[in-house]
Design a protein around this motif. Structure first.
Motif, mmCIF file in Angstrom:
data_model
loop_
_atom_site.group_PDB
_atom_site.id
_atom_site.type_symbol
_atom_site.label_atom_id
_atom_site.label_comp_id
_atom_site.label_asym_id
_atom_site.label_seq_id
_atom_site.Cartn_x
_atom_site.Cartn_y
_atom_site.Cartn_z
ATOM 1 N N GLY A 45 0.762 -1.241 0.000
ATOM 2 C CA GLY A 45 0.000 0.000 0.000
ATOM 3 C C GLY A 45 0.790 1.286 0.000
ATOM 4 N N LEU A 46 2.118 1.222 -0.061
ATOM 5 C CA LEU A 46 2.908 2.457 -0.134
ATOM 6 C C LEU A 46 2.927 2.938 -1.569
ATOM 7 N N ARG A 47 2.247 4.040 -1.822
ATOM 8 C CA ARG A 47 2.123 4.555 -3.182
ATOM 9 C C ARG A 47 3.442 5.157 -3.672
ATOM 10 N N TYR A 48 3.667 5.062 -4.983
ATOM 11 C CA TYR A 48 4.922 5.534 -5.555
ATOM 12 C C TYR A 48 5.131 7.018 -5.306
ATOM 13 N N GLU A 49 4.075 7.822 -5.470
ATOM 14 C CA GLU A 49 4.246 9.269 -5.312
ATOM 15 C C GLU A 49 4.638 9.645 -3.887
ATOM 16 N N VAL A 50 4.166 8.885 -2.903
ATOM 17 C CA VAL A 50 4.550 9.148 -1.512
ATOM 18 C C VAL A 50 5.998 8.723 -1.274
ATOM 19 N N PHE A 51 6.360 7.553 -1.796
ATOM 20 C CA PHE A 51 7.742 7.097 -1.664
ATOM 21 C C PHE A 51 8.702 8.067 -2.347
ATOM 22 N N GLN A 52 8.326 8.558 -3.517
ATOM 23 C CA GLN A 52 9.182 9.492 -4.253
ATOM 24 C C GLN A 52 9.456 10.755 -3.440
ATOM 25 N N LYS A 53 8.428 11.291 -2.802
ATOM 26 C CA LYS A 53 8.609 12.465 -1.948
ATOM 27 C C LYS A 53 9.548 12.140 -0.785
ATOM 28 N N ALA A 54 9.288 11.008 -0.133
ATOM 29 C CA ALA A 54 10.079 10.637 1.036
ATOM 30 C C ALA A 54 11.538 10.433 0.670
ATOM 31 N N TYR A 55 11.792 9.752 -0.444
ATOM 32 C CA TYR A 55 13.173 9.477 -0.848
ATOM 33 C C TYR A 55 13.882 10.755 -1.300
ATOM 34 N N THR A 56 13.144 11.652 -1.939
ATOM 35 C CA THR A 56 13.718 12.944 -2.326
ATOM 36 C C THR A 56 14.190 13.700 -1.097
ATOM 37 N N GLY A 57 13.346 13.759 -0.076
ATOM 38 C CA GLY A 57 13.730 14.432 1.154
ATOM 39 C C GLY A 57 14.884 13.756 1.860
ATOM 40 N N PHE A 58 14.883 12.428 1.853
ATOM 41 C CA PHE A 58 15.984 11.663 2.445
ATOM 42 C C PHE A 58 17.317 12.069 1.818
ATOM 43 N N LEU A 59 17.367 12.118 0.496
ATOM 44 C CA LEU A 59 18.610 12.483 -0.196
ATOM 45 C C LEU A 59 19.023 13.920 0.108
ATOM 46 N N ASN A 60 18.052 14.822 0.155
ATOM 47 C CA ASN A 60 18.374 16.225 0.412
ATOM 48 C C ASN A 60 18.842 16.453 1.843
ATOM 49 N N LEU A 61 18.223 15.778 2.791
ATOM 50 C CA LEU A 61 18.684 15.868 4.177
ATOM 51 C C LEU A 61 20.091 15.291 4.315
ATOM 52 N N LYS A 62 20.347 14.222 3.584
ATOM 53 C CA LYS A 62 21.677 13.613 3.594
ATOM 54 C C LYS A 62 22.700 14.569 2.988
ATOM 55 N N ALA A 63 22.322 15.227 1.898
ATOM 56 C CA ALA A 63 23.222 16.174 1.245
ATOM 57 C C ALA A 63 23.579 17.341 2.155
ATOM 58 N N LYS A 64 22.644 17.730 3.016
ATOM 59 C CA LYS A 64 22.870 18.834 3.947
ATOM 60 C C LYS A 64 23.556 18.383 5.240
ATOM 61 N N GLY A 65 23.886 17.111 5.328
ATOM 62 C CA GLY A 65 24.577 16.600 6.498
ATOM 63 C C GLY A 65 23.721 16.480 7.737
ATOM 64 N N GLN A 66 22.414 16.360 7.565
ATOM 65 C CA GLN A 66 21.514 16.301 8.709
ATOM 66 C C GLN A 66 21.153 14.876 9.134
ATOM 67 N N LEU A 67 21.651 13.889 8.375
ATOM 68 C CA LEU A 67 21.397 12.495 8.704
ATOM 69 C C LEU A 67 22.707 11.775 8.991
ATOM 70 N N ASP A 68 22.603 10.641 9.670
ATOM 71 C CA ASP A 68 23.752 9.779 9.876
ATOM 72 C C ASP A 68 24.121 9.174 8.527
ATOM 73 N N ALA A 69 25.266 9.587 7.979
ATOM 74 C CA ALA A 69 25.660 9.185 6.626
ATOM 75 C C ALA A 69 25.960 7.701 6.506
ATOM 76 N N SER A 70 26.168 7.026 7.629
ATOM 77 C CA SER A 70 26.517 5.610 7.582
ATOM 78 C C SER A 70 25.288 4.705 7.498
ATOM 79 N N ARG A 71 24.095 5.310 7.574
ATOM 80 C CA ARG A 71 22.874 4.508 7.569
ATOM 81 C C ARG A 71 21.942 4.956 6.448
ATOM 82 N N SER A 72 21.147 4.021 5.961
ATOM 83 C CA SER A 72 20.199 4.314 4.883
ATOM 84 C C SER A 72 18.803 3.898 5.304
#
Length: 279
Positions: free
Chosen positions: A82-109
């Protein structure tokens, strides 16, 4: 962990290269089909010439990113749950951007997605291991008392609103409070959820989040704005996602916007990871 990260990067490189190969004929054809008129002198008219313009790096990155998101979505096999593609796409986009800004633990995905467009009677929280291509948890989650009955329709960033807040969060450390063990959540979307710590919006367990409660009342119980989890799973979820991972809370609010939904920046981060470089 280091060996696992190297393998993940190699997989990303292969995925990006495949995406580039698939995208090249399509993108190049668009530019080859765009004519550029040569100047016409006053003495004679010259026929138009067609100048081939190769796609830019940015355009290649965009096509590779879209292909990569779709491939990752398919590999996680979350459509059936039930996880729709458009919701996953938003979530993954934000994940990458937060990672790019150094706001996430870079060793984990690790990426947690909550979709409050679904009713509380459905499992609407997913914890995804993006490197391992695994769904670690898929479970029930409650929304805020004033956000709605079975479906959340209202959201707020205000103190004492007793509503859920949309947007991207970064998980912090755990602590023991009035709900027992709980996980602090830092909202990073200004105006939407950046008062989460101030409001004590945390992840915790609750007796009213269960199939038994649904059978009795026709919906889950509701929190004061916290994403509350089943008592038999909340501790394991906290263990998995605490300390620097991304949580995205989606909902039916057409006005919601976020700097972390910038697809150009996400595409660049995706390309950098595929090439094994740092942004």
């Amino acid at each position: 962990m280091e060996k696992h990260t190297v393998v993940h990067r190699l997989r990303l490189k292969v995925r990006a290269r495949r995406a580039m190969r698939r995208a090249l004929p399509f993108v190049a054809s668009l530019f080859l089909a765009t004519p550029l008129a040569s100047p016409v002198s006053s003495s004679q008219a010259r026929p138009h010439s067609v100048t081939a313009r190769m796609p830019s790096v940015k355009q290649f990155e965009a096509v590779a990113f879209q292909d990569g998101v779709r491939q990752l979505y398919n590999e996680l096999n979350v459509a059936d749950s039930g996880l729709r593609y458009e919701v996953f796409q938003k979530a993954y986009t934000g994940f990458l951007n937060l990672k790019a800004k150094g706001q996430l633990d870079a060793s984990r995905s690790m990426l947690t997605v909550i979709d409050f467009e679904k009713p509380s009677t459905e499992k609407r929280l997913w914890v995804l291991d993006l490197s391992g291509k695994q769904v670690l948890f898929h479970t029930l989650v409650a929304h805020g008392h004033n956000s709605g009955e079975n479906v959340a329709t209202n959201f707020s960033n205000e103190n004492e609103s007793n509503m859920s807040s949309l947007g991207f969060y970064v998980t912090k450390g755990d602590y023991y409070g009035k709900h027992g063990r709980s996980l602090k959540l830092e909202g990073v979307d200004e105006g939407y959820n950046d008062r989460a710590l101030e409001r004590s919006v945390v992840m915790h367990g609750a007796e009213y989040v269960s199939e038994e409660f649904i059978k009795q009342y026709g919906r889950l119980g509701r929190s004061l704005g916290c994403p509350s989890l089943p008592m038999d799973q909340y501790a394991q979820v906290i263990d998995t996602v605490q300390d620097g991972t991304c949580l995205f809370l989606n909902g039916p609010d057409q006005n919601y916007d976020s700097e972390f939904l910038n697809t150009d920046m996400a595409a660049h981060q995706f390309s950098a990871e595929a090439n094994g470089s740092n942004v």
